[in-house]
Design a protein around this motif. Structure first.
Motif, PDB file in Angstrom:
ATOM      1  N   ALA A  60      34.093  14.734  47.699  1.00 41.88           N
ATOM      2  CA  ALA A  60      34.418  15.905  46.888  1.00 41.88           C
ATOM      3  C   ALA A  60      35.796  15.765  46.268  1.00 41.88           C
ATOM      4  N   ASP A  61      35.898  16.042  44.979  1.00 43.63           N
ATOM      5  CA  ASP A  61      37.191  16.112  44.319  1.00 43.63           C
ATOM      6  C   ASP A  61      37.786  17.502  44.461  1.00 43.63           C
ATOM      7  N   ARG A  62      36.925  18.492  44.665  1.00 46.56           N
ATOM      8  CA  ARG A  62      37.359  19.868  44.754  1.00 46.56           C
ATOM      9  C   ARG A  62      36.588  20.543  45.880  1.00 46.56           C
ATOM     10  N   ILE A  63      37.202  21.519  46.516  1.00 43.03           N
ATOM     11  CA  ILE A  63      36.545  22.278  47.565  1.00 43.03           C
ATOM     12  C   ILE A  63      35.700  23.348  46.890  1.00 43.03           C
ATOM     13  N   ASP A  64      34.406  23.304  47.134  1.00 37.45           N
ATOM     14  CA  ASP A  64      33.462  24.254  46.538  1.00 37.45           C
ATOM     15  C   ASP A  64      33.602  24.326  45.022  1.00 37.45           C
ATOM     16  N   GLY A  65      34.012  23.233  44.388  1.00 35.37           N
ATOM     17  CA  GLY A  65      34.102  23.183  42.937  1.00 35.37           C
ATOM     18  C   GLY A  65      35.287  23.923  42.354  1.00 35.37           C
ATOM     19  N   ILE A  66      36.117  24.539  43.184  1.00 36.57           N
ATOM     20  CA  ILE A  66      37.215  25.365  42.694  1.00 36.57           C
ATOM     21  C   ILE A  66      38.577  24.812  43.112  1.00 36.57           C
ATOM     22  N   ILE A  67      38.814  24.689  44.400  1.00 32.62           N
ATOM     23  CA  ILE A  67      40.132  24.322  44.916  1.00 32.62           C
ATOM     24  C   ILE A  67      40.279  22.801  44.949  1.00 32.62           C
ATOM     25  N   PRO A  68      41.351  22.274  44.374  1.00 28.30           N
ATOM     26  CA  PRO A  68      41.570  20.826  44.476  1.00 28.30           C
ATOM     27  C   PRO A  68      41.613  20.395  45.947  1.00 28.30           C
ATOM     28  N   ALA A  69      40.957  19.279  46.260  1.00 30.78           N
ATOM     29  CA  ALA A  69      40.910  18.770  47.635  1.00 30.78           C
ATOM     30  C   ALA A  69      42.315  18.502  48.148  1.00 30.78           C
ATOM     31  N   ARG A  70      42.516  18.691  49.438  1.00 34.17           N
ATOM     32  CA  ARG A  70      43.842  18.553  50.045  1.00 34.17           C
ATOM     33  C   ARG A  70      43.725  18.404  51.551  1.00 34.17           C
ATOM     34  N   GLY A  71      44.826  18.043  52.167  1.00 37.24           N
ATOM     35  CA  GLY A  71      44.933  18.009  53.620  1.00 37.24           C
ATOM     36  C   GLY A  71      46.256  18.649  54.011  1.00 37.24           C
ATOM     37  N   ASP A  72      46.507  18.769  55.321  1.00 31.03           N
ATOM     38  CA  ASP A  72      47.777  19.279  55.849  1.00 31.03           C
ATOM     39  C   ASP A  72      48.140  20.657  55.301  1.00 31.03           C
ATOM     40  N   MET A  73      47.137  21.551  55.242  1.00 28.37           N
ATOM     41  CA  MET A  73      47.370  22.892  54.711  1.00 28.37           C
ATOM     42  C   MET A  73      47.189  23.924  55.815  1.00 28.37           C
ATOM     43  N   LEU A  74      47.566  25.160  55.531  1.00 26.61           N
ATOM     44  CA  LEU A  74      47.296  26.277  56.432  1.00 26.61           C
ATOM     45  C   LEU A  74      45.983  26.909  55.999  1.00 26.61           C
ATOM     46  N   LEU A  75      45.091  27.122  56.942  1.00 22.56           N
ATOM     47  CA  LEU A  75      43.846  27.826  56.707  1.00 22.56           C
ATOM     48  C   LEU A  75      43.682  28.792  57.863  1.00 22.56           C
ATOM     49  N   THR A  76      43.756  30.100  57.573  1.00 21.01           N
ATOM     50  CA  THR A  76      43.707  31.098  58.636  1.00 21.01           C
ATOM     51  C   THR A  76      42.901  32.307  58.165  1.00 21.01           C
ATOM     52  N   TYR A  77      42.408  33.098  59.114  1.00 21.79           N
ATOM     53  CA  TYR A  77      41.632  34.286  58.787  1.00 21.79           C
ATOM     54  C   TYR A  77      42.487  35.534  58.902  1.00 21.79           C
ATOM     55  N   ASP A  78      42.558  36.294  57.815  1.00 21.96           N
ATOM     56  CA  ASP A  78      43.273  37.568  57.771  1.00 21.96           C
ATOM     57  C   ASP A  78      42.259  38.651  58.127  1.00 21.96           C
ATOM     58  N   ALA A  79      42.231  39.041  59.401  1.00 19.92           N
ATOM     59  CA  ALA A  79      41.239  39.994  59.881  1.00 19.92           C
ATOM     60  C   ALA A  79      41.415  41.376  59.263  1.00 19.92           C
ATOM     61  N   GLY A  80      42.642  41.763  58.977  1.00 22.26           N
ATOM     62  CA  GLY A  80      42.901  43.071  58.399  1.00 22.26           C
ATOM     63  C   GLY A  80      42.304  43.237  57.010  1.00 22.26           C
ATOM     64  N   ARG A  81      42.349  42.176  56.224  1.00 14.84           N
ATOM     65  CA  ARG A  81      41.814  42.230  54.853  1.00 14.84           C
ATOM     66  C   ARG A  81      40.482  41.504  54.734  1.00 14.84           C
ATOM     67  N   GLN A  82      40.011  40.931  55.829  1.00 11.88           N
ATOM     68  CA  GLN A  82      38.760  40.187  55.875  1.00 11.88           C
ATOM     69  C   GLN A  82      38.714  39.100  54.807  1.00 11.88           C
ATOM     70  N   ARG A  83      39.733  38.229  54.853  1.00 10.03           N
ATOM     71  CA  ARG A  83      39.865  37.121  53.912  1.00 10.03           C
ATOM     72  C   ARG A  83      40.298  35.867  54.665  1.00 10.03           C
ATOM     73  N   VAL A  84      39.832  34.721  54.214  1.00  3.30           N
ATOM     74  CA  VAL A  84      40.382  33.445  54.665  1.00  3.30           C
ATOM     75  C   VAL A  84      41.514  33.110  53.711  1.00  3.30           C
ATOM     76  N   VAL A  85      42.678  32.750  54.238  1.00  2.67           N
ATOM     77  CA  VAL A  85      43.850  32.426  53.427  1.00  2.67           C
ATOM     78  C   VAL A  85      44.132  30.926  53.550  1.00  2.67           C
ATOM     79  N   LEU A  86      44.292  30.264  52.418  1.00  2.00           N
ATOM     80  CA  LEU A  86      44.672  28.853  52.368  1.00  2.00           C
ATOM     81  C   LEU A  86      46.002  28.763  51.647  1.00  2.00           C
ATOM     82  N   TYR A  87      46.989  28.113  52.302  1.00  4.12           N
ATOM     83  CA  TYR A  87      48.287  27.903  51.667  1.00  4.12           C
ATOM     84  C   TYR A  87      48.639  26.424  51.681  1.00  4.12           C
TER      85      TYR A  87
END
Length: 127
Positions: A14-41
């Motif tokens: 994959a060049d992109r994650i789900d066709g949208i986000i450029p592929a990457r490593g060493d990132m933060l991926l966490t779940y924001d339970a209050g807003r019911q969102r997955v956050v990627l930084y």
């Protein structure tokens, strides 16, 4: 191209994650339970370190910010349920200079919460 796993456990190119986000490593991926969102930084790709922020609402990825905390690698972070914030802290710059800052994401913008702490952390973890 990056290689990643799909839901069936098969490796796919994959060049992109789900066709949208450029592929990457060493990132933060966490779940924001209050807003019911997955956050990627941030993260890193072939061009270097990234500072963008994306959110997944269960149906689609949306880019929420193109900048945020200074670019970093080997950093820590997660979701602070008591405060309803995604937190990024520590890590290293591209030149391996230790970072001692703490940043918070509220779903709209990043805010610097602390610029120092007792000692810098390289590759911190959170349970």
């Amino acid at each position: 191209m990056r290689i990643r796993g799909d839901a069936g456990g098969q490796l796919v190119r994959a060049d992109r994650i789900d066709g949208i986000i450029p592929a990457r490593g060493d990132m933060l991926l966490t779940y924001d339970a209050g807003r019911q969102r997955v956050v990627l930084y941030g993260g890193a790709d072939e061009s270097g370190l990234l500072t963008d922020t994306w959110e997944w609402d269960g149906a689609a990825w949306t880019q929420k910010a193109t900048s945020g905390p200074p670019a970093r690698k080997h950093f820590g972070g997660g979701y602070d349920a008591a405060r309803g914030r995604t937190v990024v802290y520590g890590g290293l710059t591209l030149a391996d200079v230790a970072l001692t800052d703490t940043w918070e994401w509220d779903g709209t913008s990043w805010t610097l919460r602390a610029s120092t702490r007792p000692s810098p952390l390289d590759a911190p973890t959170q349970a």
